[in-house]
Each structure stands twice: as C-alpha cells, then as structure tokens.
Design a protein around this motif. Structure first.
Motif, mmCIF file in Angstrom:
data_model
loop_
_atom_site.group_PDB
_atom_site.id
_atom_site.type_symbol
_atom_site.label_atom_id
_atom_site.label_comp_id
_atom_site.label_asym_id
_atom_site.label_seq_id
_atom_site.Cartn_x
_atom_site.Cartn_y
_atom_site.Cartn_z
ATOM 1 N N CYS A 19 -7.741 5.774 -0.333
ATOM 2 C CA CYS A 19 -8.111 6.505 0.877
ATOM 3 C C CYS A 19 -7.557 7.928 0.773
ATOM 4 O O CYS A 19 -6.346 8.116 0.608
ATOM 5 C CB CYS A 19 -7.537 5.792 2.101
ATOM 6 N N THR A 54 0.872 -1.175 0.000
ATOM 7 C CA THR A 54 0.000 0.000 0.000
ATOM 8 C C THR A 54 0.907 1.222 0.000
ATOM 9 O O THR A 54 1.806 1.335 0.830
ATOM 10 C CB THR A 54 -0.909 0.031 1.238
ATOM 11 N N ILE A 108 -3.034 5.512 -0.297
ATOM 12 C CA ILE A 108 -3.440 6.502 0.700
ATOM 13 C C ILE A 108 -2.828 7.845 0.314
ATOM 14 O O ILE A 108 -1.599 7.988 0.277
ATOM 15 C CB ILE A 108 -2.985 6.105 2.113
ATOM 16 N N GLY A 149 -3.267 -0.868 -2.498
ATOM 17 C CA GLY A 149 -4.019 0.199 -1.862
ATOM 18 C C GLY A 149 -3.247 1.502 -2.008
ATOM 19 O O GLY A 149 -2.017 1.500 -2.209
ATOM 20 N N HIS A 207 -11.532 10.899 4.295
ATOM 21 C CA HIS A 207 -11.535 11.152 5.731
ATOM 22 C C HIS A 207 -11.111 12.596 5.974
ATOM 23 O O HIS A 207 -9.978 12.978 5.653
ATOM 24 C CB HIS A 207 -10.589 10.195 6.448
ATOM 25 N N LYS A 224 -9.541 -3.006 6.152
ATOM 26 C CA LYS A 224 -10.553 -3.235 5.115
ATOM 27 C C LYS A 224 -9.947 -3.968 3.937
ATOM 28 O O LYS A 224 -10.551 -4.862 3.364
ATOM 29 C CB LYS A 224 -11.154 -1.905 4.657
ATOM 30 N N GLU A 225 -8.723 -3.565 3.557
ATOM 31 C CA GLU A 225 -8.046 -4.220 2.445
ATOM 32 C C GLU A 225 -7.842 -5.702 2.747
ATOM 33 O O GLU A 225 -8.076 -6.572 1.903
ATOM 34 C CB GLU A 225 -6.678 -3.573 2.198
ATOM 35 N N CYS A 261 -13.243 4.606 -3.532
ATOM 36 C CA CYS A 261 -12.609 5.725 -2.825
ATOM 37 C C CYS A 261 -13.357 6.071 -1.547
ATOM 38 O O CYS A 261 -14.580 6.036 -1.491
ATOM 39 C CB CYS A 261 -12.562 6.940 -3.749
ATOM 40 N N GLU A 262 -12.590 6.387 -0.510
ATOM 41 C CA GLU A 262 -13.168 6.898 0.731
ATOM 42 C C GLU A 262 -12.396 8.145 1.142
ATOM 43 O O GLU A 262 -11.186 8.247 0.938
ATOM 44 C CB GLU A 262 -13.117 5.847 1.832
ATOM 45 N N PHE A 272 -8.178 1.533 7.167
ATOM 46 C CA PHE A 272 -8.142 1.302 5.715
ATOM 47 C C PHE A 272 -7.416 0.005 5.394
ATOM 48 O O PHE A 272 -7.885 -0.796 4.579
ATOM 49 C CB PHE A 272 -7.459 2.487 5.034
#
Length: 251
Positions: free
Chosen positions: A192, A66, A92, A90, A219, A246-247, A216-217, A243
């Motif tokens: 993320c 990630t 971020i 992932g 925060h 969740k992955e 997509c999320e 995050f």
C-alpha cells in the motif's frame, strides 16, 4: 511503524489510540532518533538496521506482521521487506522512495546529506529545525495543521540529539540508500503506497512504483502534503485499516 527523519516513535501516538482496537502496534525508533541506543561505533547502514529489525521481529513471528514506514522509515521498511529474515505479510509505505537511480544524483544527494549533517553539528538543533520547517516539502503543514499540532511536531524535532541525527544522515540518508528500483518486482506481499496530493515528487514516485510492484495499491490523499499521517490522521487511519482488512480477507 517506522518514523521519519528528525522524529521518533511519539509521532504515532495518536494513531495507536485510533488503531489499537483493531490491531496491535509496535513502534520502533530508528538509529539516532528518540530513545534509540544504537552504538556510535557501528555504521548504521541499511544492513545494520535490517539485522536489528530481525532481532526485534523474531519475537513476533507468530503474528501477522505488516510493516509501515514514513519517509526515512518507509525506505527502511522497503529495504527490510526485500532483505529481512522475517518477511512481512503486508507493507505500507508513506511518502517513501526506493532510492536514487543514477550515480550523479546519488553523489549530489550524499553531498546534501553531508552539508545538513555539518549544520546539525556546528549550528545545533534549533537552527537546523528552523531551516527544516521552511523546506517546501513541509509547506502544507503550515496551512493544514493547527498551531497546537505544529508546536507538538516542533518540540519533538527539538528533542532530538543533533550529533546522532548527523550520523543518521551520513549512514543511512537518501544518498547512501541502495537503489532498490530493480528489486521492486520481487515484492510478493500486498503493498500500500500512501502519498499526499500536494507532494508532487512522491506522487510521481508512487505511480512509477505501482507500475512494477506486483500487488500494489496507491492512495493519494487530497490536500495533504508529505506527512500524511499527521496532516490527515483520519484518512490515514481509514486507508491503513482498509488495507489490513483486505489482507485478512485474503488469508
């Protein structure tokens, strides 16, 4: 983890302590920062950085990778996620942008990057840092962070090489970043986006990115500004671990 401009990998030291019981962390110093030894004879554009990251990340192919990037590092991580040979599972992005969409604004930003590069070369690192700390982007740091935290960040900035920072601005500053907005829909991994509530420009950018990135999320961290991982380290860690968990559950 990829740091921002006028910074280095040490900005994530506290997070290594917080996160290492859950994940392994690799910090990378971008061209012109910290102990990086990228040759001055090369152009440090995004394709150069992508190739360098290819070389590093190939050693970790057997792991679930990630990418996290903050600001300049976020722009770099996004470019790599779209164009790198080793696709992260992932992504971020903290206070990051997909680039400038219109040519006039891009030209203007190139001029700003060039002016800042000249200040670094002519006036030196201390004067530049004094001005950098006064940018509205970092106003929240003075209100949220302790004097010890601010001193640590200032010392990290002062430790950078002004000539190499100037080259970094010219070669892969925001003005010279490709416009990645049209490519965002091609991101297939979970993404993320982390932004500070008080960083209105990047809150708006994150909302627009969320509308076009498939998985997509977003925060938005209360009271924080541009440098979320420093201004609210606890909440940053909670978001990152949430995050990543969740992955894992999606594997």
């Amino acid at each position: 983890m990829l740091h921002g401009f006028i910074s280095d990998a040490s900005t994530f030291d506290a997070h290594i302590e917080r996160l290492r019981s859950h994940v392994s962390i690799l910090t990378i110093e971008l061209p012109g920062h910290g102990g990086d030894q990228s040759p001055d004879t090369e152009t440090w554009d995004f394709s150069f950085i992508q190739r360098e990251l290819d070389t590093v990340l190939q050693h970790y192919r057997k792991y679930h990778i990630t990418l996290h990037g903050y600001s300049m590092g976020g722009r770099t991580a996004l470019y790599y996620a779209l164009h790198g040979k080793i696709k992260p599972e992932g992504l971020i992005l903290e206070s990051a942008s997909p680039g400038i969409q219109d040519n006039a604004s891009r030209t203007e930003r190139i001029q700003v990057d060039e002016a800042r590069a000249k200040v670094l070369e002519i006036a030196g690192i201390e004067l530049f840092v004094n001005d950098w700390e006064k940018l509205p982007l970092f106003a929240s740091q003075a209100e949220i962070m302790t004097a010890t935290q601010r001193a640590r960040i200032r010392n990290m900035r002062l430790a950078q090489n002004p000539e190499r920072l100037a080259k970094a601005l010219r070669d892969y500053g925001t003005g010279n970043m490709p416009n990645l907005w049209p490519e965002l829909s091609a991101l297939t991994m979970p993404v993320c986006l982390i932004v500070g509530e008080r960083d209105e420009k990047f809150v708006s950018i994150a909302d627009k990115m969320e509308a076009v990135i498939p998985r997509c999320e977003v925060h938005e961290v209360e009271e924080a500004g541009h440098t979320v991982h420093v201004e609210d380290a606890e909440q940053f860690a909670i978001i990152v671990l949430g995050f990543l968990n969740k992955e894992d559950h999606n594997d």
